[in-house]
Scaffold this motif. Structure first.
Motif, PDB file in Angstrom:
ATOM      1  N   GLY A 107     -56.261 -62.659   1.364  1.00  0.00           N
ATOM      2  CA  GLY A 107     -56.033 -61.215   1.288  1.00  0.00           C
ATOM      3  C   GLY A 107     -54.802 -60.817   2.061  1.00  0.00           C
ATOM      4  O   GLY A 107     -54.096 -61.654   2.625  1.00  0.00           O
ATOM      5  N   GLY A 108     -54.530 -59.538   2.073  1.00  0.00           N
ATOM      6  CA  GLY A 108     -53.406 -59.026   2.841  1.00  0.00           C
ATOM      7  C   GLY A 108     -52.189 -58.666   2.029  1.00  0.00           C
ATOM      8  O   GLY A 108     -51.184 -58.204   2.585  1.00  0.00           O
ATOM      9  N   SER A 109     -52.234 -58.861   0.694  1.00  0.00           N
ATOM     10  CA  SER A 109     -51.071 -58.500  -0.105  1.00  0.00           C
ATOM     11  C   SER A 109     -50.797 -57.003  -0.002  1.00  0.00           C
ATOM     12  O   SER A 109     -51.715 -56.179   0.015  1.00  0.00           O
ATOM     13  N   THR A 110     -49.522 -56.657   0.035  1.00  0.00           N
ATOM     14  CA  THR A 110     -49.124 -55.243   0.085  1.00  0.00           C
ATOM     15  C   THR A 110     -48.609 -54.746  -1.264  1.00  0.00           C
ATOM     16  O   THR A 110     -48.004 -53.681  -1.336  1.00  0.00           O
ATOM     17  N   ILE A 111     -48.847 -55.508  -2.329  1.00  0.00           N
ATOM     18  CA  ILE A 111     -48.469 -55.058  -3.670  1.00  0.00           C
ATOM     19  C   ILE A 111     -49.454 -53.971  -4.098  1.00  0.00           C
ATOM     20  O   ILE A 111     -50.652 -54.226  -4.219  1.00  0.00           O
ATOM     21  N   PRO A 112     -49.007 -52.746  -4.366  1.00  0.00           N
ATOM     22  CA  PRO A 112     -49.942 -51.624  -4.570  1.00  0.00           C
ATOM     23  C   PRO A 112     -50.851 -51.770  -5.771  1.00  0.00           C
ATOM     24  O   PRO A 112     -51.973 -51.268  -5.776  1.00  0.00           O
ATOM     25  N   ALA A 113     -50.416 -52.422  -6.843  1.00  0.00           N
ATOM     26  CA  ALA A 113     -51.186 -52.452  -8.086  1.00  0.00           C
ATOM     27  C   ALA A 113     -52.382 -53.386  -8.047  1.00  0.00           C
ATOM     28  O   ALA A 113     -53.231 -53.345  -8.943  1.00  0.00           O
ATOM     29  N   LEU A 114     -52.504 -54.228  -7.058  1.00  0.00           N
ATOM     30  CA  LEU A 114     -53.572 -55.215  -7.037  1.00  0.00           C
ATOM     31  C   LEU A 114     -54.907 -54.563  -6.670  1.00  0.00           C
ATOM     32  O   LEU A 114     -54.980 -53.766  -5.739  1.00  0.00           O
ATOM     33  N   THR A 137     -60.388 -60.419   1.980  1.00  0.00           N
ATOM     34  CA  THR A 137     -60.173 -59.026   2.372  1.00  0.00           C
ATOM     35  C   THR A 137     -59.298 -58.335   1.342  1.00  0.00           C
ATOM     36  O   THR A 137     -58.136 -58.703   1.149  1.00  0.00           O
ATOM     37  N   ALA A 138     -59.873 -57.354   0.656  1.00  0.00           N
ATOM     38  CA  ALA A 138     -59.094 -56.561  -0.290  1.00  0.00           C
ATOM     39  C   ALA A 138     -58.247 -55.556   0.469  1.00  0.00           C
ATOM     40  O   ALA A 138     -58.738 -54.894   1.383  1.00  0.00           O
ATOM     41  N   THR A 139     -56.992 -55.461   0.095  1.00  0.00           N
ATOM     42  CA  THR A 139     -56.082 -54.577   0.822  1.00  0.00           C
ATOM     43  C   THR A 139     -55.450 -53.539  -0.086  1.00  0.00           C
ATOM     44  O   THR A 139     -54.418 -52.964   0.247  1.00  0.00           O
ATOM     45  N   ALA A 140     -56.051 -53.292  -1.255  1.00  0.00           N
ATOM     46  CA  ALA A 140     -55.553 -52.228  -2.113  1.00  0.00           C
ATOM     47  C   ALA A 140     -55.724 -50.889  -1.410  1.00  0.00           C
ATOM     48  O   ALA A 140     -56.584 -50.719  -0.548  1.00  0.00           O
ATOM     49  N   THR A 141     -54.928 -49.905  -1.808  1.00  0.00           N
ATOM     50  CA  THR A 141     -54.943 -48.631  -1.082  1.00  0.00           C
ATOM     51  C   THR A 141     -56.193 -47.805  -1.346  1.00  0.00           C
ATOM     52  O   THR A 141     -56.682 -47.115  -0.462  1.00  0.00           O
ATOM     53  N   THR A 142     -56.756 -47.871  -2.567  1.00  0.00           N
ATOM     54  CA  THR A 142     -57.894 -47.010  -2.870  1.00  0.00           C
ATOM     55  C   THR A 142     -59.091 -47.754  -3.442  1.00  0.00           C
ATOM     56  O   THR A 142     -60.223 -47.320  -3.266  1.00  0.00           O
ATOM     57  N   ASN A 143     -58.891 -48.865  -4.161  1.00  0.00           N
ATOM     58  CA  ASN A 143     -59.989 -49.497  -4.896  1.00  0.00           C
ATOM     59  C   ASN A 143     -59.771 -50.997  -4.911  1.00  0.00           C
ATOM     60  O   ASN A 143     -59.171 -51.539  -5.834  1.00  0.00           O
ATOM     61  N   GLY A 144     -60.260 -51.693  -3.897  1.00  0.00           N
ATOM     62  CA  GLY A 144     -60.042 -53.136  -3.796  1.00  0.00           C
ATOM     63  C   GLY A 144     -61.349 -53.899  -3.796  1.00  0.00           C
ATOM     64  O   GLY A 144     -62.224 -53.660  -2.959  1.00  0.00           O
ATOM     65  N   ASN A 166     -68.138 -63.253   4.758  1.00  0.00           N
ATOM     66  CA  ASN A 166     -67.046 -62.417   5.288  1.00  0.00           C
ATOM     67  C   ASN A 166     -66.165 -61.835   4.187  1.00  0.00           C
ATOM     68  O   ASN A 166     -64.964 -62.087   4.114  1.00  0.00           O
ATOM     69  N   LEU A 167     -66.785 -61.016   3.338  1.00  0.00           N
ATOM     70  CA  LEU A 167     -66.068 -60.296   2.291  1.00  0.00           C
ATOM     71  C   LEU A 167     -65.866 -58.847   2.727  1.00  0.00           C
ATOM     72  O   LEU A 167     -66.800 -58.204   3.227  1.00  0.00           O
ATOM     73  N   ALA A 168     -64.660 -58.311   2.519  1.00  0.00           N
ATOM     74  CA  ALA A 168     -64.358 -56.932   2.915  1.00  0.00           C
ATOM     75  C   ALA A 168     -63.650 -56.221   1.770  1.00  0.00           C
ATOM     76  O   ALA A 168     -62.575 -56.637   1.340  1.00  0.00           O
ATOM     77  N   LYS A 169     -64.252 -55.154   1.277  1.00  0.00           N
ATOM     78  CA  LYS A 169     -63.645 -54.362   0.211  1.00  0.00           C
ATOM     79  C   LYS A 169     -62.701 -53.329   0.800  1.00  0.00           C
ATOM     80  O   LYS A 169     -62.645 -53.128   2.022  1.00  0.00           O
ATOM     81  N   ALA A 170     -61.966 -52.658  -0.089  1.00  0.00           N
ATOM     82  CA  ALA A 170     -61.095 -51.555   0.327  1.00  0.00           C
ATOM     83  C   ALA A 170     -61.493 -50.296  -0.433  1.00  0.00           C
ATOM     84  O   ALA A 170     -61.734 -50.338  -1.649  1.00  0.00           O
ATOM     85  N   GLY A 171     -61.580 -49.195   0.269  1.00  0.00           N
ATOM     86  CA  GLY A 171     -61.876 -47.914  -0.362  1.00  0.00           C
ATOM     87  C   GLY A 171     -63.161 -47.952  -1.165  1.00  0.00           C
ATOM     88  O   GLY A 171     -64.208 -48.368  -0.684  1.00  0.00           O
ATOM     89  N   SER A 172     -63.086 -47.559  -2.432  1.00  0.00           N
ATOM     90  CA  SER A 172     -64.259 -47.499  -3.296  1.00  0.00           C
ATOM     91  C   SER A 172     -64.502 -48.800  -4.053  1.00  0.00           C
ATOM     92  O   SER A 172     -65.223 -48.819  -5.047  1.00  0.00           O
TER      93      SER A 172
END
Length: 249
Positions: A107-114, A137-144, A166-172
């Motif tokens: 995880g950790g990519s900063t590409i917004p579309a992922l 670890t999902a690092t999308a801004t709203t839905n990972g 150790n799974l971590a989502k992002a946002g919704s």
């Protein structure tokens, strides 16, 4: 490989296999791309449409996708993949296998579309056995979405003796331990999955399929930490043969 191979690739691939019948044995040396940063789109080891390709004993670090082997017959075994930005291992092609790998801190990519981040992602009748997936670890801004192991279009595969935690989502987004999608007649056995917190709709510790008849048989799987509200999602759409254990704590 006879030594570590550090790279700094923003795109492309560290190693591309262009013929059949190739074994890449890194002798426990590292193929690294951490210097390229979190926005790189590069692949560590890549192949398309190849047969009898084996990747073993490699340390693969810092790529968007560590290993990406498509539309062929492959074996990925006994590798350590860590700090890859979106996916540790991707394999597609009937008869392939992914076994005895350690996939750590993905995880950790900063590409917004992922939106989807995977420890291991396969398509087709691919066997996935004896792997450790620790940290997606999902690092999308709203839905990972964070997947430990995801299969797609698998109709006669085995998924066995893996550890996912150790799974971590992002946002919704959603957390999905072992998620079997668009397939049937699979056997899922002896896996240990730790979810750490209440599962909600769209999540699962272990999902055998899409809710159709004959999704797959599960046995002797242990799913822990689903939370009291998510106990029913610990084991989803499975024909439980024997020994499956779901504990919300």
């Amino acid at each position: 490989m006879k030594q570590h191979l550090p790279t700094n690739l923003a795109s492309g691939a560290g190693i591309t296999v262009t013929v059949n019948n190739v074994t890449i044995d890194c002798n426990n040396f590292k193929l690294g791309n951490l210097a390229a940063g979190a926005s790189n789109t590069a692949v560590g080891i890549s192949a398309t449409g190849r047969n009898n390709v084996i990747v073993r004993n490699c340390g693969i670090r810092g790529w968007r996708t560590g290993v990406q082997l498509s539309d062929g017959a492959y074996r990925v075994e006994s590798n350590v993949l860590d700090f890859n930005r979106q996916t540790g291992i991707f394999v597609s092609g009937d008869g392939s296998s992914v076994r005895n790998n350690e996939v750590i801190s993905t995880g950790g990519s900063t590409i917004p579309a992922l939106t989807d981040f995977h420890g291991i992602n396969v398509s087709g009748d691919v066997d996935i056995n004896g792997n450790l997936v620790d940290g997606v670890t999902a690092t999308a801004t709203t839905n990972g979405n964070a997947y430990g192991i995801r299969t797609e279009n698998s109709s006669a595969s085995t998924v066995g003796s893996n550890i996912v935690r150790n799974l971590a989502k992002a946002g919704s987004g959603a957390r999905r331990g072992i998620w079997n999608q668009n397939g049937a007649h699979n056997t899922i056995f002896g896996n240990t999955i730790v979810m750490d917190g209440n599962l909600i709709a769209g999540e699962a510790g272990l999902r055998c399929g899409d809710g159709l008849i004959l999704n797959g048989a599960s046995r002797d799987n242990t799913i822990l930490g689903t939370g009291l509200l998510g106990t029913a999602l610990g084991l989803l759409n499975c024909t439980s043969v024997s020994g499956d254990y779901v504990n919300p704590l």
